[in-house]
Design a protein around this motif. Sequence first.
Motif, PDB file in Angstrom:
ATOM      1  N   TYR A  92     -10.873   6.645 -11.936  1.00 17.76           N
ATOM      2  CA  TYR A  92     -10.330   6.508 -10.580  1.00 17.76           C
ATOM      3  C   TYR A  92     -10.477   5.045 -10.151  1.00 17.76           C
ATOM      4  O   TYR A  92     -11.170   4.267 -10.820  1.00 17.76           O
ATOM      5  CB  TYR A  92     -11.025   7.450  -9.590  1.00 17.76           C
ATOM      6  CG  TYR A  92     -12.496   7.213  -9.407  1.00 17.76           C
ATOM      7  CD1 TYR A  92     -13.427   7.891 -10.170  1.00 17.76           C
ATOM      8  CD2 TYR A  92     -12.966   6.304  -8.453  1.00 17.76           C
ATOM      9  CE1 TYR A  92     -14.793   7.692 -10.001  1.00 17.76           C
ATOM     10  CE2 TYR A  92     -14.318   6.094  -8.277  1.00 17.76           C
ATOM     11  CZ  TYR A  92     -15.233   6.783  -9.047  1.00 17.76           C
ATOM     12  OH  TYR A  92     -16.575   6.571  -8.888  1.00 17.76           O
TER      13      TYR A  92
ATOM     14  N   ARG B 118      -6.676   7.039  -3.713  1.00 17.35           N
ATOM     15  CA  ARG B 118      -6.105   8.294  -4.200  1.00 17.35           C
ATOM     16  C   ARG B 118      -4.635   8.023  -4.532  1.00 17.35           C
ATOM     17  O   ARG B 118      -3.751   8.216  -3.701  1.00 17.35           O
ATOM     18  CB  ARG B 118      -6.249   9.380  -3.137  1.00 17.35           C
ATOM     19  CG  ARG B 118      -5.873  10.759  -3.654  1.00 17.35           C
ATOM     20  CD  ARG B 118      -6.145  11.838  -2.630  1.00 17.35           C
ATOM     21  NE  ARG B 118      -7.576  12.086  -2.497  1.00 17.35           N
ATOM     22  CZ  ARG B 118      -8.117  12.795  -1.500  1.00 17.35           C
ATOM     23  NH1 ARG B 118      -7.363  13.324  -0.578  1.00 17.35           N
ATOM     24  NH2 ARG B 118      -9.422  12.983  -1.456  1.00 17.35           N
ATOM     25  N   ALA B 119      -4.418   7.522  -5.743  1.00 16.84           N
ATOM     26  CA  ALA B 119      -3.062   7.200  -6.200  1.00 16.84           C
ATOM     27  C   ALA B 119      -3.113   7.035  -7.716  1.00 16.84           C
ATOM     28  O   ALA B 119      -4.165   6.712  -8.277  1.00 16.84           O
ATOM     29  CB  ALA B 119      -2.567   5.910  -5.551  1.00 16.84           C
TER      30      ALA B 119
ATOM     31  N   PHE C  65      -1.301   0.623   2.002  1.00 21.33           N
ATOM     32  CA  PHE C  65      -2.009   1.908   1.967  1.00 21.33           C
ATOM     33  C   PHE C  65      -2.331   2.343   3.386  1.00 21.33           C
ATOM     34  O   PHE C  65      -2.384   1.519   4.305  1.00 21.33           O
ATOM     35  CB  PHE C  65      -3.333   1.773   1.208  1.00 21.33           C
ATOM     36  CG  PHE C  65      -3.221   1.943  -0.277  1.00 21.33           C
ATOM     37  CD1 PHE C  65      -3.567   3.130  -0.880  1.00 21.33           C
ATOM     38  CD2 PHE C  65      -2.761   0.901  -1.067  1.00 21.33           C
ATOM     39  CE1 PHE C  65      -3.468   3.294  -2.258  1.00 21.33           C
ATOM     40  CE2 PHE C  65      -2.665   1.047  -2.438  1.00 21.33           C
ATOM     41  CZ  PHE C  65      -3.016   2.255  -3.031  1.00 21.33           C
TER      42      PHE C  65
ATOM     43  N   TRP D  83      -5.305   4.790   5.447  1.00 17.74           N
ATOM     44  CA  TRP D  83      -6.566   5.514   5.282  1.00 17.74           C
ATOM     45  C   TRP D  83      -6.404   6.921   5.838  1.00 17.74           C
ATOM     46  O   TRP D  83      -5.609   7.172   6.731  1.00 17.74           O
ATOM     47  CB  TRP D  83      -7.747   4.796   5.920  1.00 17.74           C
ATOM     48  CG  TRP D  83      -7.591   4.420   7.368  1.00 17.74           C
ATOM     49  CD1 TRP D  83      -7.246   3.188   7.848  1.00 17.74           C
ATOM     50  CD2 TRP D  83      -7.781   5.247   8.517  1.00 17.74           C
ATOM     51  NE1 TRP D  83      -7.215   3.205   9.222  1.00 17.74           N
ATOM     52  CE2 TRP D  83      -7.546   4.467   9.654  1.00 17.74           C
ATOM     53  CE3 TRP D  83      -8.133   6.573   8.706  1.00 17.74           C
ATOM     54  CZ2 TRP D  83      -7.638   4.960  10.951  1.00 17.74           C
ATOM     55  CZ3 TRP D  83      -8.222   7.072   9.994  1.00 17.74           C
ATOM     56  CH2 TRP D  83      -7.989   6.282  11.093  1.00 17.74           C
ATOM     57  N   GLN D  84      -7.208   7.803   5.287  1.00 20.78           N
ATOM     58  CA  GLN D  84      -7.203   9.201   5.704  1.00 20.78           C
ATOM     59  C   GLN D  84      -8.638   9.691   5.681  1.00 20.78           C
ATOM     60  O   GLN D  84      -9.372   9.422   4.723  1.00 20.78           O
ATOM     61  CB  GLN D  84      -6.353  10.023   4.736  1.00 20.78           C
ATOM     62  CG  GLN D  84      -6.349  11.500   5.000  1.00 20.78           C
ATOM     63  CD  GLN D  84      -5.008  11.937   5.550  1.00 20.78           C
ATOM     64  OE1 GLN D  84      -4.006  11.316   5.265  1.00 20.78           O
ATOM     65  NE2 GLN D  84      -5.025  12.990   6.332  1.00 20.78           N
TER      66      GLN D  84
ATOM     67  N   VAL E 246     -10.429   8.189   2.264  1.00 21.16           N
ATOM     68  CA  VAL E 246      -9.663   7.834   1.071  1.00 21.16           C
ATOM     69  C   VAL E 246      -8.435   7.043   1.510  1.00 21.16           C
ATOM     70  O   VAL E 246      -7.973   7.153   2.637  1.00 21.16           O
ATOM     71  CB  VAL E 246      -9.232   9.078   0.257  1.00 21.16           C
ATOM     72  CG1 VAL E 246     -10.438   9.798  -0.294  1.00 21.16           C
ATOM     73  CG2 VAL E 246      -8.376  10.000   1.093  1.00 21.16           C
ATOM     74  N   TRP E 247      -7.941   6.218   0.592  1.00 21.01           N
ATOM     75  CA  TRP E 247      -6.756   5.406   0.855  1.00 21.01           C
ATOM     76  C   TRP E 247      -5.621   5.923  -0.016  1.00 21.01           C
ATOM     77  O   TRP E 247      -5.778   6.078  -1.222  1.00 21.01           O
ATOM     78  CB  TRP E 247      -7.052   3.951   0.547  1.00 21.01           C
ATOM     79  CG  TRP E 247      -8.005   3.336   1.525  1.00 21.01           C
ATOM     80  CD1 TRP E 247      -9.367   3.471   1.545  1.00 21.01           C
ATOM     81  CD2 TRP E 247      -7.675   2.504   2.627  1.00 21.01           C
ATOM     82  NE1 TRP E 247      -9.895   2.778   2.587  1.00 21.01           N
ATOM     83  CE2 TRP E 247      -8.886   2.165   3.277  1.00 21.01           C
ATOM     84  CE3 TRP E 247      -6.477   2.001   3.143  1.00 21.01           C
ATOM     85  CZ2 TRP E 247      -8.934   1.359   4.406  1.00 21.01           C
ATOM     86  CZ3 TRP E 247      -6.527   1.180   4.260  1.00 21.01           C
ATOM     87  CH2 TRP E 247      -7.743   0.877   4.881  1.00 21.01           C
ATOM     88  N   GLN E 248      -4.490   6.187   0.636  1.00 20.89           N
ATOM     89  CA  GLN E 248      -3.318   6.698  -0.057  1.00 20.89           C
ATOM     90  C   GLN E 248      -2.156   5.723   0.139  1.00 20.89           C
ATOM     91  O   GLN E 248      -2.089   5.040   1.165  1.00 20.89           O
ATOM     92  CB  GLN E 248      -2.934   8.061   0.509  1.00 20.89           C
ATOM     93  CG  GLN E 248      -4.054   9.079   0.360  1.00 20.89           C
ATOM     94  CD  GLN E 248      -3.746  10.396   1.041  1.00 20.89           C
ATOM     95  OE1 GLN E 248      -3.269  10.429   2.158  1.00 20.89           O
ATOM     96  NE2 GLN E 248      -4.019  11.482   0.350  1.00 20.89           N
TER      97      GLN E 248
END
Length: 133
Positions: free
Chosen positions: A76, A95-96, A107, A109-110, A122-124
Motif C-alpha cells: 500500500y 487508497r488508490a 486527492f 481526504w475521507q 484515508v486519501w482517495q
Amino acid sequence: MAVHDLLEYEEGLAVGELRGPRCLDCERHWWPPRAACIHCRSSRTEWVTLPRVGNLFTWTTVGRTSLPDFRDRTPYAVGIFELPDIGIRLVGHIRAPLYSLHIGMPFTWQVDGSPAAAPPIVWQPHPKEVGGS
Ligand SMILES: [Zn+2]
C-alpha cells in the motif's frame, strides 16, 4: 481550549471532519498542532475543518509491515499531501491503485468513522482525477 489539546481533532473525526489549527492573529495554518502559532507565536488559535482537496507531493510504497491491521493490505502507499490554499502538508494513507499515482495528483481526504478504522483518515483520488466532473 488550547490548540495543542487534540480533543478538537478527535471530535472532528467523530463527525467526519479533518480539523487543524489556525491562528486568529496572522490567519495562517500549521501542522502538527502546537500550543502557539508557529508563524507569529500568538496563542490566539482556533480549530477549523481543513480543505478537502490536497495534491500528492510524494509517496512511498509499503511492502512489508509489522502492524497487524495492515498486513493484509500490503503493498500500500503512504503519501504526503499538500494543501495549497493554506500551505501545509499532511501524511496520509492512500487508497488508490499504486500504478495510478503521480506527483501533483489531486486527492480528497475521507474520515473512516468505524471503530476499527486504522487509520481513521484515508486519501482517495479526487473525482476529477478518476473521470468525474
Ligand atoms: Zn499567527
